[in-house]
Design a protein around this motif. Structure first.
Motif, PDB file in Angstrom:
ATOM      1  N   CYS A   1       0.850  -1.185   0.000  1.00  0.00           N
ATOM      2  CA  CYS A   1       0.000   0.000   0.000  1.00  0.00           C
ATOM      3  C   CYS A   1       0.892   1.244   0.000  1.00  0.00           C
ATOM      4  CB  CYS A   1      -0.939   0.003   1.206  1.00  0.00           C
ATOM      5  SG  CYS A   1      -0.089   0.126   2.792  1.00  0.00           S
ATOM      6  N   GLY A   2       0.278   2.384  -0.208  1.00  0.00           N
ATOM      7  CA  GLY A   2       1.000   3.650  -0.164  1.00  0.00           C
ATOM      8  C   GLY A   2       1.401   4.144  -1.540  1.00  0.00           C
TER       9      GLY A   2
ATOM     10  N   SER B   1       6.485   6.568   0.336  1.00  0.00           N
ATOM     11  CA  SER B   1       5.886   6.159   1.614  1.00  0.00           C
ATOM     12  C   SER B   1       5.166   4.813   1.479  1.00  0.00           C
ATOM     13  CB  SER B   1       4.910   7.223   2.111  1.00  0.00           C
ATOM     14  OG  SER B   1       3.847   7.391   1.195  1.00  0.00           O
TER      15      SER B   1
ATOM     16  N   ARG C   1       3.202  -2.253  10.326  1.00  0.00           N
ATOM     17  CA  ARG C   1       3.075  -0.849   9.894  1.00  0.00           C
ATOM     18  C   ARG C   1       2.082  -0.700   8.754  1.00  0.00           C
ATOM     19  NH1 ARG C   1       8.541   1.272   8.377  1.00  0.00           N
ATOM     20  NH2 ARG C   1       7.405   3.210   8.120  1.00  0.00           N
ATOM     21  N   ALA C   2       1.992  -1.687   7.882  1.00  0.00           N
ATOM     22  CA  ALA C   2       1.075  -1.608   6.746  1.00  0.00           C
ATOM     23  C   ALA C   2      -0.391  -1.670   7.180  1.00  0.00           C
ATOM     24  CB  ALA C   2       1.369  -2.727   5.752  1.00  0.00           C
TER      25      ALA C   2
ATOM     26  N   ASP D   1      -2.229  -0.069   9.581  1.00  0.00           N
ATOM     27  CA  ASP D   1      -2.871   1.235   9.689  1.00  0.00           C
ATOM     28  C   ASP D   1      -2.777   2.031   8.393  1.00  0.00           C
ATOM     29  OD1 ASP D   1      -3.613   0.583  12.253  1.00  0.00           O
ATOM     30  OD2 ASP D   1      -2.054   1.797  13.214  1.00  0.00           O
ATOM     31  N   ALA D   2      -1.725   1.783   7.625  1.00  0.00           N
ATOM     32  CA  ALA D   2      -1.587   2.468   6.335  1.00  0.00           C
ATOM     33  C   ALA D   2      -2.699   2.043   5.375  1.00  0.00           C
ATOM     34  CB  ALA D   2      -0.217   2.194   5.725  1.00  0.00           C
TER      35      ALA D   2
ATOM     36  N   LYS E   1      -5.731   3.944   6.311  1.00  0.00           N
ATOM     37  CA  LYS E   1      -5.634   5.353   5.919  1.00  0.00           C
ATOM     38  C   LYS E   1      -5.775   5.521   4.401  1.00  0.00           C
ATOM     39  CE  LYS E   1      -2.620   9.346   6.235  1.00  0.00           C
ATOM     40  NZ  LYS E   1      -1.319   9.864   6.634  1.00  0.00           N
ATOM     41  N   GLN E   2      -5.093   4.677   3.634  1.00  0.00           N
ATOM     42  CA  GLN E   2      -5.104   4.785   2.175  1.00  0.00           C
ATOM     43  C   GLN E   2      -6.405   4.259   1.564  1.00  0.00           C
ATOM     44  OE1 GLN E   2      -2.431   5.969   0.187  1.00  0.00           O
ATOM     45  NE2 GLN E   2      -1.524   6.614   2.112  1.00  0.00           N
TER      46      GLN E   2
END
Length: 174
Positions: A32-33, A37, A65-66, A68-69, A72-73
């Protein structure tokens, strides 16, 4: 009517892991991202959920870490690796010194529909819009509607079984 007595205890984490090592799984990079980032991780708990609408699911540790990303994404990709991509599986599983964006230095990454990074030469990739999340103690199940997909029919899948990587057509790789 036959009554079954169910014990109210769970097996230990160690027992569970030992038993689940008997399940062969495809190896997937969840990504993702946007460039600069991007985040990604190797997962073995990813599969099709429905074909109407086309939807996949993946289980991700809530400490990754991915995790929550993706929330968000609101998009992610699943990139099912081929047998010749063991090095990528190791990099994204944390078995290298690379983290975050640095992991994307390996392989060619493109975007399709949602903007999530897609591994150009994976066995198959699906680009997903996040549809829902279901939380559990340590993991979340993410369901994603597939917005774009691609596949290479001539590639052999990378499998993970008993703690080792396997080529479906050739056997154990390591």
């Amino acid at each position: 009517m036959n009554q079954h007595h169910v014990q109210n205890t769970l097996i230990s984490t160690e027992e569970y892991r030992a038993v689940m090592r008997h399940q062969a799984s495809t190896v997937t990079i969840v990504a993702c991202g946007s460039p600069g980032s991007r985040l990604g991780l190797t997962a073995t708990a990813a599969c099709s959920l429905s074909d109407n609408p086309p939807t996949v699911m993946v289980c991700i540790n809530r400490n990754a870490r991915a995790h929550d990303a993706i929330l968000k994404q609101e998009c992610f990709s699943l990139n099912f690796l081929s047998a010749d991509q063991v090095d990528l599986a190791k990099i994204f599983s944390g078995k290298s010194e690379l983290h975050g964006e640095d992991r994307f230095g390996e392989g060619a990454w493109i975007t399709l529909s949602t903007g999530a990074p897609v591994l150009e030469k994976s066995m198959m990739s699906v680009d997903c819009q996040l549809r829902s999340r279901h939380e559990f103690d340590t993991h979340s199940i993410f369901a994603g509607e597939v917005r774009a997909a691609r596949a290479y029919r001539t590639k052999s899948p990378l499998l993970y079984f008993h703690g080792s990587y396997f080529d479906l057509n050739a056997g154990a790789i390591e």
